[in-house]
Design a protein around this motif. Structure first.
Motif, PDB file in Angstrom:
ATOM      1  N   ARG A  58      47.897  77.789  50.752  1.00  0.00           N
ATOM      2  CA  ARG A  58      48.222  78.787  51.769  1.00  0.00           C
ATOM      3  C   ARG A  58      49.174  78.222  52.812  1.00  0.00           C
ATOM      4  N   ARG A  59      48.937  76.998  53.257  1.00  0.00           N
ATOM      5  CA  ARG A  59      49.777  76.378  54.278  1.00  0.00           C
ATOM      6  C   ARG A  59      51.199  76.172  53.770  1.00  0.00           C
ATOM      7  N   VAL A  60      51.354  75.731  52.521  1.00  0.00           N
ATOM      8  CA  VAL A  60      52.687  75.529  51.953  1.00  0.00           C
ATOM      9  C   VAL A  60      53.390  76.875  51.797  1.00  0.00           C
ATOM     10  N   ALA A  61      52.658  77.922  51.448  1.00  0.00           N
ATOM     11  CA  ALA A  61      53.258  79.249  51.312  1.00  0.00           C
ATOM     12  C   ALA A  61      53.738  79.776  52.662  1.00  0.00           C
ATOM     13  N   ILE A  62      53.006  79.506  53.712  1.00  0.00           N
ATOM     14  CA  ILE A  62      53.384  80.003  55.037  1.00  0.00           C
ATOM     15  C   ILE A  62      54.545  79.194  55.607  1.00  0.00           C
ATOM     16  N   GLU A  65      59.084  74.958  52.763  1.00  0.00           N
ATOM     17  CA  GLU A  65      59.214  73.585  52.272  1.00  0.00           C
ATOM     18  C   GLU A  65      58.649  72.637  53.319  1.00  0.00           C
ATOM     19  N   ILE A  66      57.568  71.972  52.953  1.00  0.00           N
ATOM     20  CA  ILE A  66      56.852  71.108  53.896  1.00  0.00           C
ATOM     21  C   ILE A  66      56.418  69.849  53.164  1.00  0.00           C
ATOM     22  N   GLY A  67      56.483  68.725  53.860  1.00  0.00           N
ATOM     23  CA  GLY A  67      56.125  67.452  53.267  1.00  0.00           C
ATOM     24  C   GLY A  67      54.715  67.022  53.620  1.00  0.00           C
ATOM     25  N   VAL A  68      54.285  65.959  52.975  1.00  0.00           N
ATOM     26  CA  VAL A  68      52.938  65.441  53.193  1.00  0.00           C
ATOM     27  C   VAL A  68      52.777  64.958  54.628  1.00  0.00           C
ATOM     28  N   ASP A  69      53.835  64.398  55.205  1.00  0.00           N
ATOM     29  CA  ASP A  69      53.745  63.871  56.566  1.00  0.00           C
ATOM     30  C   ASP A  69      53.420  64.983  57.571  1.00  0.00           C
ATOM     31  N   ALA A  74      49.118  68.461  60.501  1.00  0.00           N
ATOM     32  CA  ALA A  74      48.442  69.760  60.601  1.00  0.00           C
ATOM     33  C   ALA A  74      46.941  69.633  60.333  1.00  0.00           C
ATOM     34  N   TYR A  75      46.550  68.731  59.437  1.00  0.00           N
ATOM     35  CA  TYR A  75      45.139  68.558  59.101  1.00  0.00           C
ATOM     36  C   TYR A  75      44.505  67.396  59.865  1.00  0.00           C
ATOM     37  N   GLY A  76      45.148  66.940  60.916  1.00  0.00           N
ATOM     38  CA  GLY A  76      44.618  65.855  61.726  1.00  0.00           C
ATOM     39  C   GLY A  76      43.608  66.365  62.752  1.00  0.00           C
ATOM     40  N   GLY A  77      43.331  65.525  63.715  1.00  0.00           N
ATOM     41  CA  GLY A  77      42.367  65.884  64.746  1.00  0.00           C
ATOM     42  C   GLY A  77      42.594  65.044  65.975  1.00  0.00           C
ATOM     43  N   SER A  78      41.581  64.969  66.813  1.00  0.00           N
ATOM     44  CA  SER A  78      41.686  64.145  68.016  1.00  0.00           C
ATOM     45  C   SER A  78      40.593  63.093  67.991  1.00  0.00           C
ATOM     46  N   GLY A  95      45.548  63.400  59.509  1.00  0.00           N
ATOM     47  CA  GLY A  95      44.594  63.587  58.433  1.00  0.00           C
ATOM     48  C   GLY A  95      44.900  62.632  57.293  1.00  0.00           C
ATOM     49  N   SER A  96      44.058  62.631  56.287  1.00  0.00           N
ATOM     50  CA  SER A  96      44.212  61.730  55.160  1.00  0.00           C
ATOM     51  C   SER A  96      45.359  62.172  54.255  1.00  0.00           C
ATOM     52  N   GLY A  97      46.369  61.335  54.158  1.00  0.00           N
ATOM     53  CA  GLY A  97      47.503  61.631  53.288  1.00  0.00           C
ATOM     54  C   GLY A  97      47.146  61.548  51.820  1.00  0.00           C
ATOM     55  N   LYS A  98      46.221  60.682  51.461  1.00  0.00           N
ATOM     56  CA  LYS A  98      45.811  60.535  50.066  1.00  0.00           C
ATOM     57  C   LYS A  98      45.162  61.813  49.552  1.00  0.00           C
ATOM     58  N   ILE A  99      44.298  62.420  50.358  1.00  0.00           N
ATOM     59  CA  ILE A  99      43.644  63.669  49.952  1.00  0.00           C
ATOM     60  C   ILE A  99      44.681  64.779  49.803  1.00  0.00           C
ATOM     61  N   ILE A 100      45.574  64.888  50.761  1.00  0.00           N
ATOM     62  CA  ILE A 100      46.591  65.935  50.722  1.00  0.00           C
ATOM     63  C   ILE A 100      47.527  65.732  49.535  1.00  0.00           C
ATOM     64  N   ARG A 101      47.998  64.512  49.342  1.00  0.00           N
ATOM     65  CA  ARG A 101      48.934  64.217  48.255  1.00  0.00           C
ATOM     66  C   ARG A 101      48.308  64.475  46.889  1.00  0.00           C
TER      67      ARG A 101
END
Length: 151
Positions: A58-62, A65-69, A74-78, A95-101
């Motif tokens: 959904r995020r890529v569709a919205i 063209e978006i990269g893992v970085d 976007a999936y990070g926190g504080s 957020g975890s790049g491994k999970i996203i990738r």
């Protein structure tokens, strides 16, 4: 025809997670991995991986063209002041790049996402149709009278 913009995000993500192919399944290491530096423990939900993959689709569709970085941001926190072990001011963490990738690679294998050379990833027509068809089903379910919370 309903699109992914016409329905609540949480309802759409849950429905798309149920529609994803069986090959989009969590790897063995995923049950031990945290979703980011701001977390203390790995996720406890049984369907976390499929939900995260649906959310990424959904995020890529919205975003186009978006990269893992950018997705890790976007999936990070504080982390910091709100954490129970410190009194330091809060800081943004990724957020975890491994999970996203890994989830994006699984979506690529199912032809729902494709790599845009030098620009990140984008949704394929198959991925867009999966999102829109599922959005239509969710919208039809939301129009039922027994669901008073959306009226």
């Amino acid at each position: 025809m309903a699109t992914l913009y016409d329905v609540p995000a949480n309802e759409l993500i849950a429905a798309v997670a149920a529609e994803l192919p069986d090959s989009v399944d969590e790897p063995d290491w995923a049950r031990f991995a945290k979703t980011g530096m701001s977390r203390e423990l790995p996720p406890e939900q049984d369907d976390f991986w499929r939900t995260r993959a649906a959310s990424l689709l959904r995020r890529v569709a919205i975003d186009g063209e978006i990269g893992v970085d950018r997705l890790t941001t976007a999936y990070g926190g504080s982390k910091g002041g709100s954490n129970r072990y410190t009194v330091a001011p809060t800081k943004s963490t990724e957020g975890s790049g491994k999970i996203i990738r890994t989830a994006l690679q699984q979506l690529e294998e199912e032809d729902l996402v494709e790599t845009a050379e030098g620009e990140g990833r984008r949704v394929t027509p198959e991925g867009r149709s999966l999102l829109d068809e599922t959005a239509g089903d969710v919208l039809a379910d939301l129009d039922r009278p027994e669901l008073e919370r959306y009226a």
